[in-house]
Design an enzyme around this catalytic site. Structure first.
Site, PDB file in Angstrom:
ATOM      1  N   ASN A 158     -39.381   9.287  47.200  1.00  0.00           N
ATOM      2  CA  ASN A 158     -39.262  10.488  46.360  1.00  0.00           C
ATOM      3  C   ASN A 158     -39.367  11.806  47.137  1.00  0.00           C
ATOM      4  OD1 ASN A 158     -41.997  10.236  46.786  1.00  0.00           O
ATOM      5  ND2 ASN A 158     -42.582  10.668  44.671  1.00  0.00           N
ATOM      6  N   TYR A 159     -39.956  11.757  48.339  1.00  0.00           N
ATOM      7  CA  TYR A 159     -39.979  12.927  49.223  1.00  0.00           C
ATOM      8  C   TYR A 159     -39.727  12.444  50.658  1.00  0.00           C
ATOM      9  CZ  TYR A 159     -42.230  16.063  45.761  1.00  0.00           C
ATOM     10  OH  TYR A 159     -42.530  16.853  44.675  1.00  0.00           O
ATOM     11  N   LYS A 181     -41.058   5.191  59.897  1.00  0.00           N
ATOM     12  CA  LYS A 181     -40.222   4.201  59.201  1.00  0.00           C
ATOM     13  C   LYS A 181     -39.855   4.839  57.870  1.00  0.00           C
ATOM     14  CE  LYS A 181     -38.522   0.418  57.286  1.00  0.00           C
ATOM     15  NZ  LYS A 181     -37.971   1.119  56.100  1.00  0.00           N
ATOM     16  N   GLU A 253     -51.674   6.967  50.016  1.00  0.00           N
ATOM     17  CA  GLU A 253     -51.571   7.544  48.687  1.00  0.00           C
ATOM     18  C   GLU A 253     -50.608   6.659  47.920  1.00  0.00           C
ATOM     19  OE1 GLU A 253     -50.089   9.130  45.734  1.00  0.00           O
ATOM     20  OE2 GLU A 253     -49.198  10.587  47.108  1.00  0.00           O
ATOM     21  N   CYS A 287     -45.758  10.926  42.218  1.00  0.00           N
ATOM     22  CA  CYS A 287     -47.050  10.263  42.029  1.00  0.00           C
ATOM     23  C   CYS A 287     -47.982  11.151  41.217  1.00  0.00           C
ATOM     24  CB  CYS A 287     -47.654   9.900  43.374  1.00  0.00           C
ATOM     25  SG  CYS A 287     -47.800  11.309  44.448  1.00  0.00           S
ATOM     26  N   THR A 288     -47.775  12.466  41.292  1.00  0.00           N
ATOM     27  CA  THR A 288     -48.628  13.407  40.568  1.00  0.00           C
ATOM     28  C   THR A 288     -48.062  13.798  39.197  1.00  0.00           C
ATOM     29  OG1 THR A 288     -47.509  15.117  41.801  1.00  0.00           O
ATOM     30  CG2 THR A 288     -49.692  14.510  42.582  1.00  0.00           C
TER      31      THR A 288
HETATM   32  O1  G3H Z   1     -45.121  11.688  44.868  1.00  0.00           O
HETATM   33  C1  G3H Z   1     -46.140  12.063  45.427  1.00  0.00           C
HETATM   34  C2  G3H Z   1     -46.243  13.413  45.976  1.00  0.00           C
HETATM   35  O2  G3H Z   1     -47.323  13.476  46.884  1.00  0.00           O
HETATM   36  C3  G3H Z   1     -46.369  14.445  44.892  1.00  0.00           C
HETATM   37  O3  G3H Z   1     -46.152  15.707  45.391  1.00  0.00           O
HETATM   38  O4  G3H Z   1     -47.104  17.044  43.524  1.00  0.00           O
HETATM   39  O5  G3H Z   1     -45.663  18.095  45.254  1.00  0.00           O
HETATM   40  O6  G3H Z   1     -44.685  16.548  43.581  1.00  0.00           O
HETATM   41  P1  G3H Z   1     -45.894  16.916  44.386  1.00  0.00           P
END
Ligand code: G3H
Length: 478
Positions: A158-159, A181, A253, A287-288
């Protein structure tokens, strides 16, 4: 095959001896988009060997020069934000503007790391011996921070750029080398990002980027004796890694089920705006993300009405058109989300919108009157589907939050700051946001999950510290 992107090791772009590639499927079109090398275990061995050798030299490069190199990489990355963002659009269906923001934020993160590293790594500690019983003042301990060695960085889909640099930059400023990786979806954006470090002139072997199948090189990498630290962001795989990894520091995480507790006195317009941003940005694949709303019954109807009004305005479609809701990352993800929706339907949840799915594109959906016997009350959809649980007391909300396996963040909406602090204290999660949706940033804030949400704490300062160890030299006076 000239269409297969090369991997990066020992300062060069390389074709794998496997002769095989891994195909990246565009989530929107469900057609093959790119191909990357399927690296072999032997190639992993070689990358780790050169990472070890390069690290020894890098640790001796003056800190200010390491910082200078990082600033250069940050500038190059920002210059190339558009082509890198385009890969994110094609590989992970990230909306166009968010894709650009991810790259810019990554450049900023690298620069901030360089500056923070220069400050915190320049400080050591001097201790004297006579405070401990039985000692005279004849021993001086000089404690300083030294690098761990080779840091294995594994970011999620996702990032692929931002959560890669949030590991790479702290590792490098602290004097470590890096083996990256990348996730398969996002690997090409990751390779482009690595190219910016290459252009910035980092020494050969200091950074490598190994692409390939998890089944072939995943365990091999995480269990490799040449790895001195693992920084991982992702799902359940992290729990498996933590069981198999050797005696190396872990930073992990692993997702969340962030709750949004809404009290009777909350500003409901503010809540609705944050529920939309928190629950539906990047189609809930953060995730957040807000993953469950726990709202006091007396204001639940009013809140659901406000959220529904905003859901109806979300643009659903192509990431190229910068739509709010885009295809989720894969067919298996779409099916998993659908499974949660169907379970909620069978058990009697109220559908605020009609459930609609075309391929990997799932329309945003708010599920009201969700009860604890429904899977979606506890599981992480990682999609644009958000459950509402109506509660009759604050304790009920806190209890639901603390009963979850996940414990990343959470948020509470109220105008009463005393209640907010009390609830924050009672919520057993890594972070609680008062009157805003959960989020990792600003990127120098501490970021951590409890229970199955992770190990250790991230954020720029904590990551730099985590990627060092303490070395003491004791001077014994006569
Ligand atoms: O997907 C997990 C990321 O650490 C969330 O980051 O709160 O900037 O979207 P973010």
């Amino acid at each position: 095959d000239k269409d297969v992107f090369k991997y990066y090791a020992d300062g060069e772009w390389r074709v794998s001896a496997s002769g095989k590639s891994v195909t990246i499927t565009n989530p929107s079109t469900r057609q093959p988009q790119y191909k990357v090398q399927a690296c072999t275990q032997e190639e992993v061995n070689k990358a780790l060997e050169s990472a070890k050798a390069a690290q020894k030299l890098w640790a001796k490069v003056p800190l200010w020069k390491r910082a200078e190199a990082l600033h250069k990489a940050a500038a190059i990355l920002k210059q190339h934000k558009d082509p890198i963002a385009k890969c994110l659009v094609k590989e992970i269906a990230k909306p166009a503007k968010d894709a650009v923001s991810e790259v810019v934020r990554s450049g900023d993160l690298i620069s901030y790391c360089a500056e923070e590293g220069v400050r915190i790594l320049s400080e050591g500690k001097l201790l004297v011996s006579d405070s401990f019983p039985g000692n005279d003042r004849n021993k001086l301990c000089l404690a300083s921070k030294i690098p761990l060695g080779v840091v294995l960085c594994i970011p999620p889909f996702n990032y692929p750029v931002n959560l890669a640099v949030s590991k790479i930059a702290p590792a490098l400023i602290a004097g470590n080398s890096v083996v990256l990786k990348p996730p398969t979806q996002g690997a090409v954006a990751g390779l482009h990002m690595v190219h910016c470090f290459h252009e910035a002139g980092f020494p050969k072997g200091l950074i490598s980027c190994i692409t390939g199948k998890g089944s072939e090189i995943g365990d091999f990498l995480t269990m490799h004796p040449g790895v001195n630290c693992i920084s991982f962001t992702g799902g359940d795989t992290g729990i498996a890694i933590s069981k198999k990894a050797g005696m190396v520091p872990l930073q992990m995480e692993l997702g969340g089920k962030d709750a949004c507790i809404v009290l009777e006195d909350a500003d409901l317009d503010l809540v609705a705006a944050n529920v939309i941003k928190g629950g539906f940005s990047y189609s809930g694949q953060r995730c957040t993300a807000v993953k469950v709303i726990l709202v006091m019954e007396s204001v639940a109807d009013a809140l659901v009405e406000r959220v529904n009004a905003k859901v109806s305005k979300l643009k659903v479609g192509a990431p190229e058109d910068d739509c709010d809701i885009t295809a989720v990352v894969s067919e298996s993800s779409a099916k998993f989300i659908e499974g949660l929706v169907m379970d909620a339907k069978e058990k009697g949840a109220t559908f605020c919108q009609e459930y609609k799915r075309e391929g990997n594109l799932i329309w945003p959906l708010l599920l009201d009157h969700v009860r604890p016997d429904m899977r979606i009350a506890w599981e992480e959809p990682f999609g644009p589907v958000l459950p509402v649980i109506r509660i009759n007391s604050i304790e009920e909300g806190i209890h639901h939050c603390n009963a979850s396996n996940f414990a990343l963040q959470g948020c509470v909406f109220t105008r009463d700051i005393n209640k907010a602090i009390m609830i924050s204290d009672a919520m057993e999660t890594g972070t609680v946001q008062i009157n805003s949706a959960p989020a990792r940033g600003p990127d120098h804030f501490p970021f951590q999950g409890l229970r199955d949400s992770g190990i250790g704490s991230q954020g720029i300062t904590n990551s730099i510290n985590m990627m060092t160890k303490v070395k003491s030299t004791v001077i014994n006076l006569p």
